[in-house]
Design a protein around this motif. Structure first.
Motif, PDB file in Angstrom:
ATOM      1  N   GLN A   1       0.843  -1.188   0.000  1.00 25.05           N
ATOM      2  CA  GLN A   1       0.000   0.000   0.000  1.00 25.05           C
ATOM      3  C   GLN A   1       0.883   1.243   0.000  1.00 25.05           C
TER       4      GLN A   1
ATOM      5  N   ASP B   1     -10.292   2.078  -0.012  1.00 21.25           N
ATOM      6  CA  ASP B   1      -9.263   2.686   0.827  1.00 21.25           C
ATOM      7  C   ASP B   1      -9.097   1.918   2.128  1.00 21.25           C
TER       8      ASP B   1
ATOM      9  N   CYS C   1      -5.618  -3.958   0.577  1.00 27.32           N
ATOM     10  CA  CYS C   1      -5.771  -2.623   1.163  1.00 27.32           C
ATOM     11  C   CYS C   1      -5.669  -2.729   2.677  1.00 27.32           C
TER      12      CYS C   1
END
Length: 294
Positions: free
Chosen positions: A141, A254, A284
């Motif tokens: 990430q 997100d 994520c």
């Protein structure tokens, strides 16, 4: 929003990624960020042979904490960042620092990473004992484009409603939209199904499982619309193994939010095992909530 975000930092690449993500999250939530580096041998800082070198070692440890804070400031210049040096067993120290925090953020692995280990012991210990939600960030990430999407997995259990509450709080603070996902599979026959089969004679097991998932999503959406009317919510009921379905939705999110335990058995969603699988493998960041509202 009151509180602060805590990020654990040990100088590893995973910790750098976690601190950057934590800084972005602190900015979106409008709270300060505390970057915590933990040092020491089980908290016994003055025990030989550390007593003579403790001042020197502490100075070096403070440099690591300051380095982590600088990583955060460079990632998000507008965020208030505090470098914190603590001692003792890392998970215990981080849990202690999480009192009053909105989130605690950790890398999936730390500097003690071992080949073949899916989740670091510090991350696992913190997830199990933290007083606030814990976010575990994968090393992959790195500076992703924000999608303003939060995904939460539900199964109708109290712990999944706790995950819904955590997801709602984060989505509200971050101005994100929220996707509520329930998964179902036709369950195998066993004693856990006996009550359902007696109450629903002649109904196919697949229909019962799908109905249960739909009820879980409906309850979560109703809760969000009552408590977080400003958040845009979408509902998804999908057939398939919960870890794989949620991981697929997380690819464009997100943040993925799960509870620590689930209904299990008939529902086909045991969030204890599902959350561990996702924390170790999702693409994520994964927020794990231990709360279980009445």
């Amino acid at each position: 929003m009151e509180g602060h975000v805590v990020a654990g930092y040990d100088g590893s690449p995973e910790a750098v990624t976690a601190v950057r993500w934590a800084a972005g999250s602190a900015k979106r939530l409008g709270v300060p960020l505390h970057v915590v580096h933990v040092w020491g041998l089980a908290g016994h800082l003055d025990a030989p042979p550390l007593s003579a070198a403790s001042a020197y070692v502490r100075s070096g440890a403070q440099e690591v904490a300051d380095e982590g804070a600088e990583v955060a400031r460079l990632a998000e210049p507008g965020v208030e960042v505090v470098a914190v040096l603590d001692d003792g067993p890392p998970a215990r120290a981080l849990v202690r620092r999480a009192e009053g925090a909105v989130l605690i953020v950790l890398g999936r692995h730390g500097s003690a990473r071992l080949s073949g280990v899916l989740l670091g012991s510090v991350a696992l210990g913190t997830v199990q004992h933290a007083p606030c939600p814990v976010v575990v960030v994968p090393r992959t990430q790195v500076d992703p484009a924000a999608t303003d999407l939060v995904v939460v997995g539900v199964d109708g259990s109290a712990h999944s409603l706790g995950a819904v509450d955590a997801a709602g709080r984060y989505a509200t603070g971050a101005g994100a939209r929220l996707r509520v996902v329930a998964c179902w599979q036709e369950p195998t026959r066993g004693r856990s199904l006996a009550g359902w089969l007696r109450e629903n004679p002649g109904v196919p097991l697949a229909d019962l499982a799908r109905t249960r998932a739909e009820e879980a999503v409906d309850a979560a959406v109703a809760r969000l619309r009552e408590q977080r009317p400003e958040v845009q919510v979408e509902r998804v009921v999908e057939e398939g193994p919960a870890p794989h379905v949620l991981a697929r939705h997380a690819e464009k999110a997100d943040l993925l939010v799960v509870g620590t335990r689930g209904r299990g058995g008939f529902a086909g969603l045991v969030l204890g095992s599902v959350s561990q699988w996702l924390v170790a493998r999702a693409s994520c960041p994964v927020l794990v909530s231990r709360a279980a509202p009445d």
